[in-house]
Design a protein around this motif. Sequence first.
Motif, PDB file in Angstrom:
ATOM      1  N   GLY A 140       0.803  -1.207   0.000  1.00  0.00           N
ATOM      2  CA  GLY A 140       0.000   0.000   0.000  1.00  0.00           C
ATOM      3  C   GLY A 140       0.844   1.268   0.000  1.00  0.00           C
ATOM      4  O   GLY A 140       1.880   1.338   0.662  1.00  0.00           O
ATOM      5  N   TYR A 141       0.392   2.275  -0.736  1.00  0.00           N
ATOM      6  CA  TYR A 141       1.077   3.551  -0.838  1.00  0.00           C
ATOM      7  C   TYR A 141       0.063   4.683  -0.753  1.00  0.00           C
ATOM      8  O   TYR A 141      -1.143   4.486  -0.978  1.00  0.00           O
ATOM      9  N   VAL A 142       0.552   5.884  -0.463  1.00  0.00           N
ATOM     10  CA  VAL A 142      -0.245   7.099  -0.595  1.00  0.00           C
ATOM     11  C   VAL A 142       0.503   8.039  -1.529  1.00  0.00           C
ATOM     12  O   VAL A 142       1.685   8.334  -1.326  1.00  0.00           O
ATOM     13  N   LEU A 143      -0.206   8.489  -2.554  1.00  0.00           N
ATOM     14  CA  LEU A 143       0.345   9.392  -3.554  1.00  0.00           C
ATOM     15  C   LEU A 143      -0.274  10.773  -3.379  1.00  0.00           C
ATOM     16  O   LEU A 143      -1.492  10.904  -3.238  1.00  0.00           O
ATOM     17  N   LEU A 144       0.551  11.812  -3.362  1.00  0.00           N
ATOM     18  CA  LEU A 144       0.070  13.195  -3.364  1.00  0.00           C
ATOM     19  C   LEU A 144       0.708  13.908  -4.539  1.00  0.00           C
ATOM     20  O   LEU A 144       1.932  13.866  -4.714  1.00  0.00           O
ATOM     21  N   ALA A 145      -0.113  14.558  -5.338  1.00  0.00           N
ATOM     22  CA  ALA A 145       0.400  15.245  -6.524  1.00  0.00           C
ATOM     23  C   ALA A 145      -0.410  16.506  -6.777  1.00  0.00           C
ATOM     24  O   ALA A 145      -1.582  16.611  -6.393  1.00  0.00           O
ATOM     25  N   THR A 146       0.230  17.456  -7.445  1.00  0.00           N
ATOM     26  CA  THR A 146      -0.480  18.668  -7.839  1.00  0.00           C
ATOM     27  C   THR A 146       0.094  19.164  -9.150  1.00  0.00           C
ATOM     28  O   THR A 146       1.162  18.714  -9.593  1.00  0.00           O
ATOM     29  N   ALA A 147      -0.601  20.083  -9.775  1.00  0.00           N
ATOM     30  CA  ALA A 147      -0.151  20.673 -11.035  1.00  0.00           C
ATOM     31  C   ALA A 147      -0.542  22.146 -11.047  1.00  0.00           C
ATOM     32  O   ALA A 147      -1.516  22.547 -10.414  1.00  0.00           O
ATOM     33  N   CYS A 148       0.230  22.931 -11.764  1.00  0.00           N
ATOM     34  CA  CYS A 148      -0.111  24.348 -11.886  1.00  0.00           C
ATOM     35  C   CYS A 148      -0.336  24.744 -13.340  1.00  0.00           C
ATOM     36  O   CYS A 148      -0.275  25.927 -13.684  1.00  0.00           O
ATOM     37  N   ASP A 149      -0.607  23.756 -14.184  1.00  0.00           N
ATOM     38  CA  ASP A 149      -0.859  24.039 -15.599  1.00  0.00           C
ATOM     39  C   ASP A 149      -2.306  23.764 -15.995  1.00  0.00           C
ATOM     40  O   ASP A 149      -2.635  23.696 -17.180  1.00  0.00           O
ATOM     41  N   GLY A 150      -3.177  23.583 -14.990  1.00  0.00           N
ATOM     42  CA  GLY A 150      -4.590  23.337 -15.273  1.00  0.00           C
ATOM     43  C   GLY A 150      -4.934  21.903 -15.570  1.00  0.00           C
ATOM     44  O   GLY A 150      -6.093  21.585 -15.840  1.00  0.00           O
ATOM     45  N   SER A 151      -3.960  20.990 -15.497  1.00  0.00           N
ATOM     46  CA  SER A 151      -4.213  19.601 -15.883  1.00  0.00           C
ATOM     47  C   SER A 151      -4.816  18.770 -14.758  1.00  0.00           C
ATOM     48  O   SER A 151      -5.387  17.714 -15.017  1.00  0.00           O
ATOM     49  N   MET A 152      -4.705  19.206 -13.491  1.00  0.00           N
ATOM     50  CA  MET A 152      -5.264  18.429 -12.395  1.00  0.00           C
ATOM     51  C   MET A 152      -5.346  19.267 -11.131  1.00  0.00           C
ATOM     52  O   MET A 152      -4.606  20.232 -10.944  1.00  0.00           O
ATOM     53  N   ALA A 153      -6.280  18.878 -10.261  1.00  0.00           N
ATOM     54  CA  ALA A 153      -6.360  19.452  -8.924  1.00  0.00           C
ATOM     55  C   ALA A 153      -5.276  18.804  -8.061  1.00  0.00           C
ATOM     56  O   ALA A 153      -4.656  17.812  -8.454  1.00  0.00           O
ATOM     57  N   THR A 154      -5.046  19.353  -6.891  1.00  0.00           N
ATOM     58  CA  THR A 154      -4.172  18.681  -5.936  1.00  0.00           C
ATOM     59  C   THR A 154      -4.871  17.406  -5.495  1.00  0.00           C
ATOM     60  O   THR A 154      -6.015  17.439  -5.026  1.00  0.00           O
ATOM     61  N   THR A 155      -4.225  16.260  -5.678  1.00  0.00           N
ATOM     62  CA  THR A 155      -4.877  14.962  -5.527  1.00  0.00           C
ATOM     63  C   THR A 155      -4.098  14.058  -4.586  1.00  0.00           C
ATOM     64  O   THR A 155      -2.894  13.860  -4.746  1.00  0.00           O
ATOM     65  N   ALA A 156      -4.805  13.518  -3.598  1.00  0.00           N
ATOM     66  CA  ALA A 156      -4.228  12.521  -2.690  1.00  0.00           C
ATOM     67  C   ALA A 156      -5.013  11.232  -2.859  1.00  0.00           C
ATOM     68  O   ALA A 156      -6.251  11.256  -2.895  1.00  0.00           O
TER      69      ALA A 156
END
Length: 318
Positions: A140-156
């Motif tokens: 099991g893992y937890v992934l946190l990612a974000t983008a500042c180019d409009g391609s995605m919200a901050t996602t966990a």
Amino acid sequence: MSHLVDSMAYVGEMPWHGLGNSLQKGQSLDVWAQKSGLDWEINKSPVLFDKGNTNRIHEIGGFEDKSVLYRSDTGAPLSVVSQRYNVVQPREILEFYRDLTEVSGFELETAGVLKGGKKIWALARTGQTTSIKGNDVTKGYVLLATACDGSMATTAQFTSVRVVCNNTLAVSLSQEKESAVKVPHSTQFDAKAVKKDLGLSVSAWDEFMYQMKVFSERRISHKEARNFYHNVFSSRQTEGKVNERAMAKAINLFEGNGRGSQLASSKNTALGLLNSVTEFIDHEQRAHSSDHRMDSAWFGAGAQVKQRALSEARLLTA
């Protein structure tokens, strides 16, 4: 060939795209920030433009409702956003894991920068490990990612990784419940609230792995397999047209050529169908490069295909 991965760090085996700085376990977040390329800030500045010469005066105009985001270290522009846009800093992605690594036993495994800073992420092991039929191990893992180019919200999101082939799959508990917590950039990112909404609990992992075990016990006929792949590799976006090449490749993986396809948990089972799709998306799908494939598998069209496969596997065991 250009790479999407701008910089990254990792613990353990080298990632599949062969890029990144290797770290020993237990490094501080300061070391992670430096080695993963997350030791900079996203700055915001008004959008200005050159009006040219008017009455022999050089004029500069401004766009009141827009700002440009740029890197503090290089000055490279990242995107143009509205004044209401809330920035999530690279360091915040790592800080999300501070209490999880210091108190809850999580271990950072990868972190890095995609597309020159337009997308950033960190991935940590939760310490949860389950075996299906003895030797098919999933972590099991937890992934946190974000983008500042409009391609995605901050996602966990919870993410599972099948050890035998490093296939990844977002941990989704039901068709009705999202597998991720998404914070749009129109609102402030609150790490504590995100962790609460994500439900970082043992019960969530246990429920997901129970579902995988159910898949491993569901024997599949040839007709059911063909229907499964037909539904997975066609979508509304393609108006029902099936991606025949992708489907043939996934079937080939399912029928004995996939990593772990001969394990008792996967051979001729619903879990085997699901595993063949995740392996195809993560390792075999056509892409400009391995890191383009990673971006799709985690955040883009590939991730959507994997979720369709999970939904179809649920229908087979309903």
